[in-house]
Design a protein around this motif. Structure first.
Motif, PDB file in Angstrom:
ATOM      1  N   ASP A 193       0.785  -1.234   0.000  1.00 39.26           N
ATOM      2  CA  ASP A 193       0.000   0.000   0.000  1.00 39.26           C
ATOM      3  C   ASP A 193       0.816   1.283   0.000  1.00 39.26           C
ATOM      4  O   ASP A 193       0.292   2.343  -0.340  1.00 39.26           O
ATOM      5  N   TRP A 194       2.098   1.222   0.398  1.00 39.26           N
ATOM      6  CA  TRP A 194       2.836   2.454   0.602  1.00 39.26           C
ATOM      7  C   TRP A 194       4.219   2.412  -0.042  1.00 39.26           C
ATOM      8  O   TRP A 194       4.837   1.354  -0.149  1.00 39.26           O
ATOM      9  N   ASP A 195       4.687   3.586  -0.447  1.00 34.92           N
ATOM     10  CA  ASP A 195       6.075   3.780  -0.806  1.00 34.92           C
ATOM     11  C   ASP A 195       6.809   4.220   0.459  1.00 34.92           C
ATOM     12  O   ASP A 195       6.201   4.387   1.523  1.00 34.92           O
ATOM     13  N   THR A 196       8.115   4.437   0.365  1.00 36.37           N
ATOM     14  CA  THR A 196       8.844   4.953   1.525  1.00 36.37           C
ATOM     15  C   THR A 196       8.282   6.320   1.899  1.00 36.37           C
ATOM     16  O   THR A 196       7.935   7.130   1.037  1.00 36.37           O
ATOM     17  N   GLY A 197       8.198   6.562   3.189  1.00 35.98           N
ATOM     18  CA  GLY A 197       7.580   7.792   3.684  1.00 35.98           C
ATOM     19  C   GLY A 197       6.501   7.453   4.704  1.00 35.98           C
ATOM     20  O   GLY A 197       6.470   6.345   5.252  1.00 35.98           O
ATOM     21  N   PRO A 198       5.580   8.377   4.968  1.00 37.21           N
ATOM     22  CA  PRO A 198       4.500   8.116   5.925  1.00 37.21           C
ATOM     23  C   PRO A 198       3.701   6.877   5.533  1.00 37.21           C
ATOM     24  O   PRO A 198       3.395   6.667   4.361  1.00 37.21           O
ATOM     25  N   ALA A 199       3.366   6.044   6.505  1.00 34.67           N
ATOM     26  CA  ALA A 199       2.635   4.800   6.239  1.00 34.67           C
ATOM     27  C   ALA A 199       1.893   4.390   7.497  1.00 34.67           C
ATOM     28  O   ALA A 199       2.193   4.857   8.600  1.00 34.67           O
ATOM     29  N   PHE A 200       0.916   3.509   7.313  1.00 29.77           N
ATOM     30  CA  PHE A 200       0.209   2.957   8.457  1.00 29.77           C
ATOM     31  C   PHE A 200      -0.405   1.624   8.057  1.00 29.77           C
ATOM     32  O   PHE A 200      -0.496   1.279   6.880  1.00 29.77           O
ATOM     33  N   TYR A 201      -0.818   0.859   9.061  1.00 39.11           N
ATOM     34  CA  TYR A 201      -1.564  -0.366   8.825  1.00 39.11           C
ATOM     35  C   TYR A 201      -2.611  -0.507   9.915  1.00 39.11           C
ATOM     36  O   TYR A 201      -2.501   0.122  10.982  1.00 39.11           O
ATOM     37  N   ILE A 202      -3.629  -1.300   9.643  1.00 37.44           N
ATOM     38  CA  ILE A 202      -4.713  -1.497  10.603  1.00 37.44           C
ATOM     39  C   ILE A 202      -4.490  -2.810  11.326  1.00 37.44           C
ATOM     40  O   ILE A 202      -4.589  -3.890  10.737  1.00 37.44           O
ATOM     41  N   ALA A 203      -4.157  -2.727  12.597  1.00 38.56           N
ATOM     42  CA  ALA A 203      -3.938  -3.897  13.441  1.00 38.56           C
ATOM     43  C   ALA A 203      -5.215  -4.201  14.216  1.00 38.56           C
ATOM     44  O   ALA A 203      -6.140  -3.383  14.241  1.00 38.56           O
ATOM     45  N   PRO A 204      -5.297  -5.361  14.845  1.00 43.21           N
ATOM     46  CA  PRO A 204      -6.497  -5.673  15.648  1.00 43.21           C
ATOM     47  C   PRO A 204      -6.809  -4.614  16.698  1.00 43.21           C
ATOM     48  O   PRO A 204      -7.977  -4.380  17.025  1.00 43.21           O
ATOM     49  N   MET A 205      -5.768  -3.937  17.216  1.00 46.29           N
ATOM     50  CA  MET A 205      -5.996  -2.925  18.247  1.00 46.29           C
ATOM     51  C   MET A 205      -6.244  -1.537  17.670  1.00 46.29           C
ATOM     52  O   MET A 205      -6.492  -0.590  18.407  1.00 46.29           O
ATOM     53  N   GLY A 206      -6.174  -1.416  16.331  1.00 40.23           N
ATOM     54  CA  GLY A 206      -6.424  -0.121  15.711  1.00 40.23           C
ATOM     55  C   GLY A 206      -5.337   0.287  14.739  1.00 40.23           C
ATOM     56  O   GLY A 206      -4.489  -0.519  14.338  1.00 40.23           O
ATOM     57  N   LYS A 207      -5.345   1.544  14.357  1.00 40.08           N
ATOM     58  CA  LYS A 207      -4.417   2.081  13.367  1.00 40.08           C
ATOM     59  C   LYS A 207      -3.031   2.274  13.961  1.00 40.08           C
ATOM     60  O   LYS A 207      -2.877   2.884  15.020  1.00 40.08           O
ATOM     61  N   ILE A 208      -2.012   1.748  13.288  1.00 41.74           N
ATOM     62  CA  ILE A 208      -0.621   1.911  13.694  1.00 41.74           C
ATOM     63  C   ILE A 208       0.073   2.765  12.628  1.00 41.74           C
ATOM     64  O   ILE A 208       0.228   2.326  11.486  1.00 41.74           O
ATOM     65  N   ALA A 209       0.451   3.972  12.988  1.00 38.36           N
ATOM     66  CA  ALA A 209       1.026   4.910  12.020  1.00 38.36           C
ATOM     67  C   ALA A 209       2.514   5.104  12.275  1.00 38.36           C
ATOM     68  O   ALA A 209       3.024   4.867  13.372  1.00 38.36           O
ATOM     69  N   GLY A 210       3.209   5.538  11.234  1.00 38.51           N
ATOM     70  CA  GLY A 210       4.634   5.794  11.351  1.00 38.51           C
ATOM     71  C   GLY A 210       5.222   6.153  10.009  1.00 38.51           C
ATOM     72  O   GLY A 210       4.561   6.769   9.170  1.00 38.51           O
ATOM     73  N   LYS A 211       6.455   5.696   9.790  1.00 38.75           N
ATOM     74  CA  LYS A 211       7.167   6.019   8.560  1.00 38.75           C
ATOM     75  C   LYS A 211       7.907   4.789   8.050  1.00 38.75           C
ATOM     76  O   LYS A 211       8.585   4.102   8.822  1.00 38.75           O
TER      77      LYS A 211
END
Length: 254
Positions: free
Chosen positions: A136-154
């Protein structure tokens, strides 16, 4: 495609270490399988030898024991087959993800199956939530949806591999999900007529279809040869992984 692994000696060393761990795990599994098979044979022989001396309750209890041993053996055999495939090609990508609030990025290797050693994930299954970032993402800001919710980062690094028989055929960094030459290389391997896995070359739009959990009914539309069947089969594989506690292969009709 020319090999370019000379630029990534750290990846050669990492693959060597992973192969060593997988080899050790294979030996452990072989020993476990041999023990379970011996136990099954001994239990089966005991049932035959003592059949007429046992009452109905004892026979049923022994039948349950045999069924449990057989299920355990089937599980071990499945794990061994997965391990053999990992030993040939343990992973096809690596992403380094710096989660918000953390000091350093974590390298995540993604493969056809997941693998843990002492509860530490060394390879992530391509269907795992965190693996979706590769598609879903190139290098840079990214996130994924885990069972506990959205996990954001880079995402600080995105790397692709082709590994066959424990050897890196190519290793390259790129800012796209898959470059044209990589796609051509992967799709050129048509040595048999069976459906090929495309997990290394899934595009963002295809990934959205495969991982969709909200739509009860989906229609995949496309011209002949566009990959509809392949995407459908990979969606089934994802659903069997995502809902493995409630959905079984025998529930699927093709």
């Amino acid at each position: 495609m020319a090999e370019n692994t000379a630029y990534f000696p750290d990846e050669e060393a990492h693959l060597e270490e992973i192969e060593k761990i997988l080899g050790t795990e294979a030996e452990i599994l072989d020993s476990a399988i041999a023990r379970v098979r011996d136990t099954y044979a001994e239990t089966q022989q005991a049932r035959q030898d003592n059949y007429y001396d046992m009452d109905t309750r004892e026979r049923l209890a022994m039948d349950r024991d045999l069924k449990g041993i057989d299920q355990n053996l089937a599980s071990l055999d499945k794990s061994k087959k997965h391990l053999e495939k990992l030993m040939d090609s343990p992973y096809f990508s690596r992403i380094d993800f710096l989660e918000d609030g953390h000091d350093a990025p974590v390298p995540l290797y993604i493969g056809r199956f997941g693998f843990r050693k002492d509860q530490e994930p060394l390879i992530y299954d391509w269907r795992a939530p965190v693996s979706s970032m590769f598609y879903d993402w190139d290098t840079g800001p990214a996130f994924y949806i885990a069972p506990m919710g959205k996990i954001a980062g880079k995402m600080t690094l995105k790397r692709q591999f082709r590994i066959r028989k424990g050897t890196i055929v190519y290793c390259l960094d790129n800012s796209q999900t898959v470059s044209d030459d990589v796609l051509q290389e992967e799709l050129s391997h048509t040595s048999d007529d069976r459906m090929k896995t495309i997990i290394a070359t899934i595009q963002r739009e295809q990934n959205a279809v495969i991982r969709n959990e909200k739509s009860g009914t989906m229609i995949i539309q496309g011209v002949a040869g566009s990959g509809k069947t392949s995407i459908a089969l990979h969606r089934i594989a994802f659903l069997l992984y995502r809902f493995r506690d409630t959905l079984k292969a025998e529930d699927i009709l093709i």
